[in-house]
Design an enzyme around this catalytic site. Structure first.
Site, PDB file in Angstrom:
ATOM      1  CB  THR A   1      -0.040  -5.714   1.361  1.00 46.78           C
ATOM      2  OG1 THR A   1      -0.516  -6.123   2.661  1.00 46.78           O
ATOM      3  CG2 THR A   1      -0.954  -4.616   0.816  1.00 46.78           C
TER       4      THR A   1
ATOM      5  CG  LEU B   1      -2.171  -0.885   1.127  1.00 47.31           C
ATOM      6  CD1 LEU B   1      -2.794  -1.060   2.509  1.00 47.31           C
ATOM      7  CD2 LEU B   1      -3.193  -0.302   0.152  1.00 47.31           C
TER       8      LEU B   1
ATOM      9  CG  ASP C   1       9.890   0.158   3.787  1.00 47.99           C
ATOM     10  OD1 ASP C   1       8.705   0.030   3.470  1.00 47.99           O
ATOM     11  OD2 ASP C   1      10.554  -0.755   4.325  1.00 47.99           O
TER      12      ASP C   1
ATOM     13  CE1 TYR D   1      -2.405  -4.435  11.301  1.00 46.21           C
ATOM     14  CE2 TYR D   1      -4.581  -5.443  11.237  1.00 46.21           C
ATOM     15  CZ  TYR D   1      -3.606  -4.655  10.652  1.00 46.21           C
ATOM     16  OH  TYR D   1      -3.839  -4.078   9.424  1.00 46.21           O
TER      17      TYR D   1
ATOM     18  CG  ASN E   1       1.194   2.290   4.548  1.00 47.20           C
ATOM     19  OD1 ASN E   1       0.110   1.757   4.404  1.00 47.20           O
ATOM     20  ND2 ASN E   1       2.328   1.725   4.123  1.00 47.20           N
TER      21      ASN E   1
ATOM     22  CG  ASP F   1      12.197   2.419  14.373  1.00 48.82           C
ATOM     23  OD1 ASP F   1      10.984   2.573  14.109  1.00 48.82           O
ATOM     24  OD2 ASP F   1      12.603   1.669  15.282  1.00 48.82           O
ATOM     25  CB  ILE F   2       8.577   6.485  11.546  1.00 50.08           C
ATOM     26  CG1 ILE F   2       7.966   5.183  11.008  1.00 50.08           C
ATOM     27  CG2 ILE F   2       9.272   7.216  10.419  1.00 50.08           C
ATOM     28  CD1 ILE F   2       6.864   4.615  11.808  1.00 50.08           C
TER      29      ILE F   2
ATOM     30  CE  LYS G   1      -3.093  -1.066  11.059  1.00 47.01           C
ATOM     31  NZ  LYS G   1      -2.347   0.032  10.391  1.00 47.01           N
TER      32      LYS G   1
END
Length: 307
Positions: A211, A19, A38, A177, A106, A79-80, A181
């Protein structure tokens, strides 16, 4: 090439594949200049196997793909989900292009387990990359935009967050997860309310696409034989993301959209349903009797994925 995002600077996290890559390419096709983030880790977030940050990293390859098509893009391999990584992400956009207009959060990975088998490290790792990995870039971008607004340069800024149907309904085997989310939806609503005054709009999408994270679930899904339309292609989600990330989406904030194939749905969250007020304290038996009557008047909740 149209000009929907002409001149805008867009940051996309987790943009090396799936994505994120589709979003980055779609923004570039509309004239945006990109920062392609990334970390280059595996499906479960562990290093190696997929290309670490560097010349051959997923981020670098997507940036090169954009440049080869005539666009502008720079890679970012930080690394965000760390303060420094998130700060350097925003700094990269400002140093490369002198501005920032849109942030698309994302990045993420999976460590699926049933709850009784889900250990603390796997819970923390997934919540960290998804929820903290949304919060930190959002925070640093918002600080920049607030400073711009206070200096009299009110931006037309956009943030697009990535939730999931798992965050809206739950998903068996994905407690970590789903929780992350769901948290992203709440973070989106708070950010939209707090940042509106600075010219920042914040929305979220719940995408369904093929994905790395979903390829097993969608392994048997094929393109529609008559129309030749692959409903699970990640590129189907990107047009909505691009529009939300553009100035054309003025006035749209604090919303959650589901996107799958050719369908876009406005998701409506928790709203007050049937209610009763005794005007005093209920006994446990009274409360239970009334709750059963209220439930009989209420709609059925959506089914948890996999249940």
């Amino acid at each position: 090439m149209s000009a929907l995002c002409d001149g805008r600077v867009v940051v996309v996290t987790g943009a090396g594949r799936g994505l994120g890559r589709a979003h980055a390419l779609a923004f570039a096709a509309e004239g945006a200049r990109l920062v392609v983030n990334d970390l280059g880790v595996g499906l479960d977030g562990t290093p190696g196997g997929d290309g670490a940050p560097g010349p051959g990293s997923p981020a670098a390859l997507v940036a090169e793909e954009i440049r080869a098509a005539g666009g502008e893009a720079v890679p970012h391999g930080g690394d965000i989900a760390t303060t420094e990584g998130a700060a350097s992400l925003i700094r990269t956009a400002l140093e490369a292009y002198g501005r920032l207009d849109t942030l698309v959060n994302n990045a993420g990975f999976l460590r699926d387990r049933m709850l009784v088998n889900l250990d603390e490290d796997d819970f923390d790792a997934v919540v960290r990359v998804h929820l903290k990995g949304h919060f930190l870039p959002l925070r640093h971008a918002a600080a920049h935009w607030r400073a711009e607004a206070k200096a009299g340069r009110r931006p037309e800024a956009r943030i697009v967050n990535t939730s999931s149907g798992a965050g809206l309904l739950g998903s068996v085997g994905q407690g970590n997860y789903s929780a992350a989310k769901a948290g992203i939806v709440a973070l989106t609503l708070v950010a939209a309310a707090e940042l509106r005054r600075y010219g920042v709009q914040v929305n979220a999408i719940a995408p369904a696409a093929r994905t790395r994270m979903t390829e097993r679930a969608f392994a048997d899904t094929m393109a529609a034989p008559d129309a030749g339309f692959d409903t699970m292609a990640p590129e189907n989600v990107s047009p909505l993301v691009v529009w939300l990330g553009s100035a054309a989406s003025a006035g749209v904030t604090g919303r959650v959209f589901e996107a799958e194939g050719g369908r876009i749905t406005v998701m409506e969250g928790w709203r007050a349903g049937p209610s009763a007020d005794k005007g005093g304290r209920w006994s446990p038996a009274e409360a239970g009797e009334r709750v059963r009557k209220l439930l009989a008047e209420a709609g059925e909740p959506g089914a948890v994925y996999g249940a």
